[in-house]
Design a protein around this motif. Sequence first.
Motif, PDB file in Angstrom:
ATOM      1  N   TYR A  77       0.870  -1.325  -0.021  1.00  0.00           N
ATOM      2  CA  TYR A  77      -0.083   0.174   0.033  1.00  0.00           C
ATOM      3  C   TYR A  77       0.812   1.250   0.058  1.00  0.00           C
ATOM      4  O   TYR A  77       0.543   2.270  -0.573  1.00  0.00           O
ATOM      5  CB  TYR A  77      -0.673   0.015   1.305  1.00  0.00           C
ATOM      6  N   LEU A  91      -5.749  -8.075  -2.277  1.00  0.00           N
ATOM      7  CA  LEU A  91      -6.915  -8.523  -1.382  1.00  0.00           C
ATOM      8  C   LEU A  91      -6.737 -10.072  -1.141  1.00  0.00           C
ATOM      9  O   LEU A  91      -6.891 -10.526  -0.157  1.00  0.00           O
ATOM     10  CB  LEU A  91      -8.175  -8.069  -1.967  1.00  0.00           C
ATOM     11  N   ILE A 114     -11.354  -2.858   2.445  1.00  0.00           N
ATOM     12  CA  ILE A 114     -10.350  -3.038   3.730  1.00  0.00           C
ATOM     13  C   ILE A 114     -11.193  -2.747   4.901  1.00  0.00           C
ATOM     14  O   ILE A 114     -10.965  -3.227   6.016  1.00  0.00           O
ATOM     15  CB  ILE A 114      -9.302  -2.256   3.472  1.00  0.00           C
ATOM     16  N   TYR A 156     -11.739  -6.064   6.459  1.00  0.00           N
ATOM     17  CA  TYR A 156     -10.159  -6.570   7.122  1.00  0.00           C
ATOM     18  C   TYR A 156      -9.669  -5.671   8.266  1.00  0.00           C
ATOM     19  O   TYR A 156      -8.439  -5.328   8.093  1.00  0.00           O
ATOM     20  CB  TYR A 156      -9.332  -6.676   5.803  1.00  0.00           C
ATOM     21  N   SER A 157     -10.393  -4.811   8.421  1.00  0.00           N
ATOM     22  CA  SER A 157     -10.171  -3.661   9.430  1.00  0.00           C
ATOM     23  C   SER A 157      -9.366  -4.363  10.782  1.00  0.00           C
ATOM     24  O   SER A 157      -8.461  -3.740  11.271  1.00  0.00           O
ATOM     25  CB  SER A 157     -11.287  -2.703  10.165  1.00  0.00           C
TER      26      SER A 157
END
Length: 300
Positions: free
Chosen positions: A153, A188, A237, A241-242
Amino acid sequence: MKKLAIIIPYYKIDFFEETIKSVAVQNNRNFVLYIGNDASPDNPLPIIEKYASDFSYHYFDYTENLGGKNLALQWERILDNVQEEWFQILGDDDVIADNFVEEFYKKLPYIEEKSASVVKFSHQWIDEDNQLIKDFEYPFSEITPQDFFLQKYHDEIKSSLSENIFKMAIYKKHKFEKLPLAWGSDDLAILAFANKHNIIYIKDTKVKVRISTKSISGSNNYDELKEKALHQMKSIIITKYSNFFSFDFINKIINQYIYQSYQKGFSFYYPVIFYYLKHLKFTAFLKALKKTYYIYKKNA
């Protein structure tokens, strides 16, 4: 028993011969090749038959083009036929070194011992003339999925789909996220498919990823769609997926997501702001709620 499937979602013929040749010259033939023709205007069979006549392969000649709708749909259509325990999705213009399969099997006992389900390989970028653009090799032998995603990222590491091998059983639980151009779908997937275990990194072989004007990665024609895909990835996200990441990182992602939704008119997925309620950040939630009002008002 063959444990590895190499999957080539085929559409472009430009560099396909080099791709199939790199598979054909593997030192270790302990794999099964799957090729799915996504209704390409160019028949790949003469090339396939030239190189793949003496090892196991399956060819699917699809009449409906799915890659034009979403590349991940084409990947999954081929994957529905795969029986092997592990798989690689190799781009139809990318190339693997002749010891790629061999190095995977050398490392497989350790991979299984570590309960890993994502294996990443050292890679290079090459151009249309097979000239080296850049070589990527990282100092770690393992990396957590969270650290991988954060470094990707923040542009500290480079990654694409071709230089990964995934475990089929874990893929079936998650599948691929259907982002525009599948841009970011691989990132992802690595995060999800790792299944909270370390990613194993193999440096003793190479995957050559082609960067050309004919590829999504190398072309500027898709910049807007790429930006929309990354915007959509942020919402995934935040909402799915936090728990992998710190509050500070997710807070930063939410602010970026809200800003882009307002400034560029990108779609806004309202559940992203409920992250603050889950963490009892009521002031942050109210501020985000106010911003969503302005987004709604502007885009109405």
